[in-house]
Write a protein that holds these residues in place. Structure first.
Motif, short mmCIF file in Angstrom:
data_model
loop_
_atom_site.label_atom_id
_atom_site.label_comp_id
_atom_site.label_asym_id
_atom_site.label_seq_id
_atom_site.Cartn_x
_atom_site.Cartn_y
_atom_site.Cartn_z
N ARG A 26 0.84 -1.20 0.00
CA ARG A 26 0.00 0.00 0.00
C ARG A 26 0.87 1.25 0.00
NH1 ARG A 26 -4.15 1.70 4.78
NH2 ARG A 26 -4.99 3.50 3.73
N ILE A 27 0.41 2.26 -0.75
CA ILE A 27 1.03 3.59 -0.75
C ILE A 27 -0.07 4.59 -0.46
CG2 ILE A 27 2.35 5.29 -2.05
CD1 ILE A 27 3.09 3.09 -4.02
N GLU A 28 0.22 5.52 0.44
CA GLU A 28 -0.78 6.52 0.80
C GLU A 28 -0.11 7.89 0.90
OE1 GLU A 28 -3.89 7.32 4.48
OE2 GLU A 28 -2.49 5.66 4.58
N LEU A 29 -0.69 8.89 0.27
CA LEU A 29 -0.20 10.26 0.43
C LEU A 29 -0.52 10.69 1.86
CD1 LEU A 29 1.02 12.86 -0.70
CD2 LEU A 29 -1.29 13.54 -1.38
N PHE A 30 0.52 10.99 2.61
CA PHE A 30 0.37 11.30 4.02
C PHE A 30 0.39 12.80 4.28
CE2 PHE A 30 2.24 11.76 8.31
CZ PHE A 30 1.30 11.06 9.03
N ASP A 31 1.26 13.52 3.56
CA ASP A 31 1.39 14.95 3.80
C ASP A 31 1.99 15.63 2.57
OD1 ASP A 31 1.28 17.34 5.36
OD2 ASP A 31 3.40 17.14 5.83
N LEU A 32 1.55 16.85 2.32
CA LEU A 32 2.08 17.68 1.25
C LEU A 32 2.29 19.07 1.83
CD1 LEU A 32 2.70 18.22 -1.75
CD2 LEU A 32 0.27 18.68 -2.06
N TYR A 33 3.52 19.61 1.66
CA TYR A 33 3.84 20.91 2.25
C TYR A 33 4.67 21.74 1.30
CZ TYR A 33 5.96 24.42 5.26
OH TYR A 33 6.37 25.61 5.79
N THR A 34 4.28 22.99 1.16
CA THR A 34 5.10 23.99 0.49
C THR A 34 5.11 25.21 1.42
OG1 THR A 34 3.20 24.89 -0.71
CG2 THR A 34 4.53 23.26 -1.86
N GLY A 35 6.19 25.90 1.45
CA GLY A 35 6.24 27.08 2.30
C GLY A 35 7.59 27.23 2.95
N GLU A 36 7.59 27.83 4.13
CA GLU A 36 8.82 28.13 4.84
C GLU A 36 9.67 26.87 5.04
OE1 GLU A 36 10.17 30.03 9.09
OE2 GLU A 36 8.21 30.59 8.27
N GLY A 37 10.94 27.01 4.70
CA GLY A 37 11.87 25.89 4.86
C GLY A 37 12.01 25.02 3.63
N ILE A 38 11.16 25.24 2.63
CA ILE A 38 11.22 24.48 1.38
C ILE A 38 11.59 25.45 0.27
CG2 ILE A 38 9.95 23.00 -0.22
CD1 ILE A 38 10.25 21.78 2.57
N THR A 46 5.13 13.47 1.74
CA THR A 46 5.35 12.32 2.60
C THR A 46 4.39 11.21 2.18
OG1 THR A 46 5.95 13.77 4.43
CG2 THR A 46 5.41 11.48 4.97
N LEU A 47 4.94 10.06 1.87
CA LEU A 47 4.13 8.91 1.50
C LEU A 47 4.20 7.87 2.62
CD1 LEU A 47 5.32 8.44 -2.21
CD2 LEU A 47 3.22 9.55 -1.42
N GLY A 48 3.07 7.32 2.97
CA GLY A 48 3.03 6.21 3.91
C GLY A 48 3.10 4.91 3.13
N LEU A 49 4.04 4.05 3.48
CA LEU A 49 4.23 2.78 2.76
C LEU A 49 3.96 1.61 3.68
CD1 LEU A 49 7.65 3.59 1.03
CD2 LEU A 49 5.35 4.08 0.19
N THR A 50 3.27 0.62 3.17
CA THR A 50 3.09 -0.64 3.89
C THR A 50 3.86 -1.70 3.13
OG1 THR A 50 0.88 0.01 4.63
CG2 THR A 50 1.43 -2.34 4.74
N LEU A 51 4.90 -2.23 3.77
CA LEU A 51 5.73 -3.29 3.20
C LEU A 51 5.38 -4.59 3.92
CD1 LEU A 51 9.16 -1.45 3.16
CD2 LEU A 51 7.53 -1.66 1.27
N GLN A 52 5.16 -5.65 3.13
CA GLN A 52 4.75 -6.90 3.75
C GLN A 52 5.03 -8.08 2.81
OE1 GLN A 52 0.51 -7.14 4.31
NE2 GLN A 52 0.69 -8.59 5.98
N ASP A 53 5.48 -9.16 3.39
CA ASP A 53 5.54 -10.44 2.70
C ASP A 53 4.41 -11.26 3.30
OD1 ASP A 53 6.13 -13.24 2.17
OD2 ASP A 53 8.04 -12.52 1.39
N LEU A 54 3.55 -11.81 2.47
CA LEU A 54 2.37 -12.50 2.97
C LEU A 54 2.67 -13.84 3.64
CD1 LEU A 54 -0.06 -11.68 0.05
CD2 LEU A 54 0.20 -10.49 2.24
N SER A 55 3.90 -14.34 3.48
CA SER A 55 4.20 -15.65 4.05
C SER A 55 5.12 -15.60 5.28
CB SER A 55 4.83 -16.55 2.98
OG SER A 55 6.08 -16.02 2.58
#
Length: 84
Positions: A26-38, A46-55
């Motif tokens: 699974r991939i999920e867009l977690f956060d998007l930021y533009t502004g100060e410091g960028i 920021t993408l949230g990733l779920t890594l898994q082997d089913l076995s």
């Protein structure tokens, strides 16, 4: 990751998918930021990733290897950098 503003989250997700097709569940867009410091013309995504082997449970080394491949692919293909 910091990427050029023109890079879509969808394009980032596709890039991640090609770097880790075996374990990426699974991939999920977690956060998007533009502004100060960028820098102008860039954005932080920021993408949230779920890594898994089913076995079995993935080892820390396997997860680290997959994450290095993902970061490397984003850097090479999209000009991304890690946010500090």
């Amino acid at each position: 990751m910091i990427v050029p503003e023109a890079i879509s989250a969808q394009r980032m997700q596709e890039c991640v998918q090609t770097a880790a097709p075996k374990y990426l569940q699974r991939i999920e867009l977690f956060d998007l930021y533009t502004g100060e410091g960028i820098d102008f013309g860039r954005k932080s995504v920021t993408l949230g990733l779920t890594l898994q082997d089913l076995s079995r449970t993935l080892t820390d080394n396997e997860v680290e290897d997959v994450m290095q491949r993902i970061v490397g692919k984003l850097q090479t293909d999209l000009g991304a950098t890690l946010r500090k």
